[in-house]
Scaffold this active site. Structure first.
Site, PDB file in Angstrom:
ATOM      1  N   ARG A 260       0.824  -1.221   0.000  1.00  0.00           N
ATOM      2  CA  ARG A 260       0.000   0.000   0.000  1.00  0.00           C
ATOM      3  C   ARG A 260       0.853   1.264   0.000  1.00  0.00           C
ATOM      4  NH1 ARG A 260      -5.177  -1.420   3.970  1.00  0.00           N
ATOM      5  NH2 ARG A 260      -6.426  -2.417   2.344  1.00  0.00           N
TER       6      ARG A 260
ATOM      7  N   LYS B 271     -17.606 -18.751   2.611  1.00  0.00           N
ATOM      8  CA  LYS B 271     -19.022 -18.698   2.974  1.00  0.00           C
ATOM      9  C   LYS B 271     -19.877 -17.918   1.988  1.00  0.00           C
ATOM     10  CE  LYS B 271     -18.610 -19.192   7.940  1.00  0.00           C
ATOM     11  NZ  LYS B 271     -18.855 -18.528   9.216  1.00  0.00           N
TER      12      LYS B 271
ATOM     13  N   GLY C 120      -8.831  -9.244   0.181  1.00  0.00           N
ATOM     14  CA  GLY C 120      -7.673  -9.699   0.953  1.00  0.00           C
ATOM     15  C   GLY C 120      -7.096 -11.047   0.555  1.00  0.00           C
TER      16      GLY C 120
ATOM     17  N   GLY D   3     -12.220  -4.664   1.992  1.00  0.00           N
ATOM     18  CA  GLY D   3     -13.636  -4.369   2.186  1.00  0.00           C
ATOM     19  C   GLY D   3     -14.221  -3.446   1.130  1.00  0.00           C
TER      20      GLY D   3
HETATM   21  C1  3PG Z   1      -8.667  -1.850   5.158  1.00  0.00           C
HETATM   22  O1  3PG Z   1      -7.567  -2.232   5.561  1.00  0.00           O
HETATM   23  O2  3PG Z   1      -9.516  -2.627   4.683  1.00  0.00           O
HETATM   24  C2  3PG Z   1      -8.951  -0.378   5.202  1.00  0.00           C
HETATM   25  O3  3PG Z   1      -7.827   0.310   5.628  1.00  0.00           O
HETATM   26  C3  3PG Z   1     -10.160  -0.069   6.049  1.00  0.00           C
HETATM   27  O4  3PG Z   1      -9.930  -0.373   7.382  1.00  0.00           O
HETATM   28  P1  3PG Z   1     -11.172  -0.539   8.376  1.00  0.00           P
HETATM   29  O5  3PG Z   1     -11.867  -1.806   7.953  1.00  0.00           O
HETATM   30  O6  3PG Z   1     -10.598  -0.600   9.760  1.00  0.00           O
HETATM   31  O7  3PG Z   1     -12.051   0.669   8.171  1.00  0.00           O
HETATM   32 MG    MG Z   2     -11.039  -3.996   6.751  1.00  0.00          MG
END
Ligand code: 3PG
Ligand code: MG
Length: 397
Positions: free
Chosen positions: A37, A198, A355, A378
């Site tokens: 990142r 899932k 991820g 996310g």
């Molecule tokens: C992540 O790593 O997915 C983002 O930085 C968002 O982090 P968070 O889910 O703690 O808001």
């Molecule tokens: Mg996250």
């Protein structure tokens, strides 16, 4: 897609520019273990500094919930960030108020400062107007280069963008362009590969994708739920058997939309999920009652690869098997390499994110060969669900 402004549309020389990055990077014992990142965001910082801006970098780290937690300080990132942007980065021990103001006042044109963790203030996550005012007071212009945090309507993402002229940084721009080419206006046919454990975590995502893609290949533990819903005996496989009706509803929706669903034809089964266990490849209609499905089999990979070869766009999220344990990585790796091969040949645009996905594609050795791999977890999932991301919407406003 409504347009957003980029760094091509602004003169930043001599201006104070607040740049929102996502420096929420994996760290162990105060050291960065994966700098992806940081490296992906560095070009924006270098460009701004090179054009003579005073660059103020802001980010969250972890989830300190409005408390100052030294374990979640951004100070260990000063050196890696300095190395990535090629300049010594100054550090402000608070992200707003006198500490931040003093560091910003001390910046020369072309200088870079990093502010302490935004989430040490509860106002960040609350998108509190006063906190947003305090952040905005530090800058003349705002640049968002944190696509991976754009699903959060926080002060540094939404509030500041409403208070200052707002621009997409180069990484944000690249993410939005890649995502738009993948789903908003893709070359067709477009396929999606979706895996993971899932169904329950990906219901909205599947519901959105069957409306948008021509072919949907489903793998991973979640595929077992679909097989079970179709009356296939899946033995002791991981599955959410209570979601059989939901799975059937998704299949029916796909059929009515003309979206072709690809499920396993064969499977790699074993007694238990562990390295070195005895495995067998069986047809999906012949899974022994005492075994579990841990990967798609070679006939499935061949069939999915053949369908991909007829497509022009692919979106990928999630592994097809238990890829962290060999040999159950084989299906994911083989299909990822087939997609990479089509990409190399210029026949397929490949966009991936999430991820586990990045880890699985890195394991397959194809990260550099896909057209675009998102840094987002996310946020990528919410985008696949068809949701409007607040951090993107505010740039388009
Ligand atoms: C992540 O790593 O997915 C983002 O930085 C968002 O982090 P968070 O889910 O703690 O808001
Ligand atoms: Mg996250």
């Amino acid at each position: 897609m409504a347009a957003f402004k980029t760094l091509d549309q602004v003169d930043v020389a001599g201006r104070r520019v607040l740049v929102r990055l996502d420096l929420n990077v994996p760290m162990k014992d105060g050291r960065v273990t994966d700098a992806t990142r940081i490296e992906r965001a560095a070009p924006t910082v270098r460009e701004l500094a090179g054009k003579g801006a005073k660059v103020i970098v802001a980010s969250h780290y972890g989830r300190p919930k409005g408390r100052r937690d030294p374990e979640m300080s951004l100070s260990p990132l000063v050196d890696p960030l300095s190395a990535a942007v090629g300049r010594k980065v100054a550090f402000a021990a608070d992200c707003v108020g006198p500490d931040a103001e003093a560091v910003v006042d001390g910046l020369a044109d072309g200088g870079v400062a990093l502010l302490e963790n935004l989430r040490f203030h509860a106002g960040e996550e609350a998108n509190d107007p006063e906190f947003a005012d305090a952040l905005a007071a530090l800058c003349d212009l705002y640049v968002d280069d944190a696509f991976s945090a754009s699903h959060r309507a926080h002060a540094s993402i939404d509030g500041v963008a409403r208070r200052r002229p707002a621009y997409a940084g180069r990484l944000m721009q690249a993410e939005l362009e890649a995502l738009s080419r993948a789903l908003e206006s893709p070359a067709r046919p477009v396929a999606a590969v979706v895996g993971g454990a899932k169904v329950s975590t990906k219901l909205e995502l599947l519901g959105n994708l069957v409306e948008k893609v021509d072919i949907l290949a489903i793998g991973g533990g979640m595929a077992n739920t679909f097989l079970h819903a179709q009356g296939v005996e899946i033995g002791r496989s991981l599955a959410e058997r209570d979601l059989a009706d939901t799975a059937r509803a998704i299949l029916a929706k796909a059929e009515s939309r003309g979206c072709e669903i690809l499920l396993a034809l064969d499977a790699v089964v074993a007694d238990t999920l562990a390295a070195g266990v005895a495995t067998a490849v069986v047809g999906v209609d012949a899974v022994p009652a005492d075994r579990m499905i841990l990967d798609v089999g070679p006939a499935t990979v061949a069939a999915m690869a053949e369908r991909l070869a007829a497509c022009r766009t692919l979106v990928w999220n999630g592994p097809l098997g238990a890829f962290e344990t060999a040999p159950f990585d084989a299906g994911t790796t083989a299909l990822a390499r087939a997609a990479a091969e089509l990409t190399d040949q210029g026949r397929l645009l490949t966009v991936a994110g999430g991820g586990d996905t990045v880890a699985a594609l890195a394991h397959a050795g194809v990260l550099e060969r896909f057209s675009y791999v998102s840094t987002a977890g996310g946020a990528f999932l919410e985008w696949l669900e068809g949701k409007e991301l607040p951090g993107v919407a505010v740039l388009r406003a």
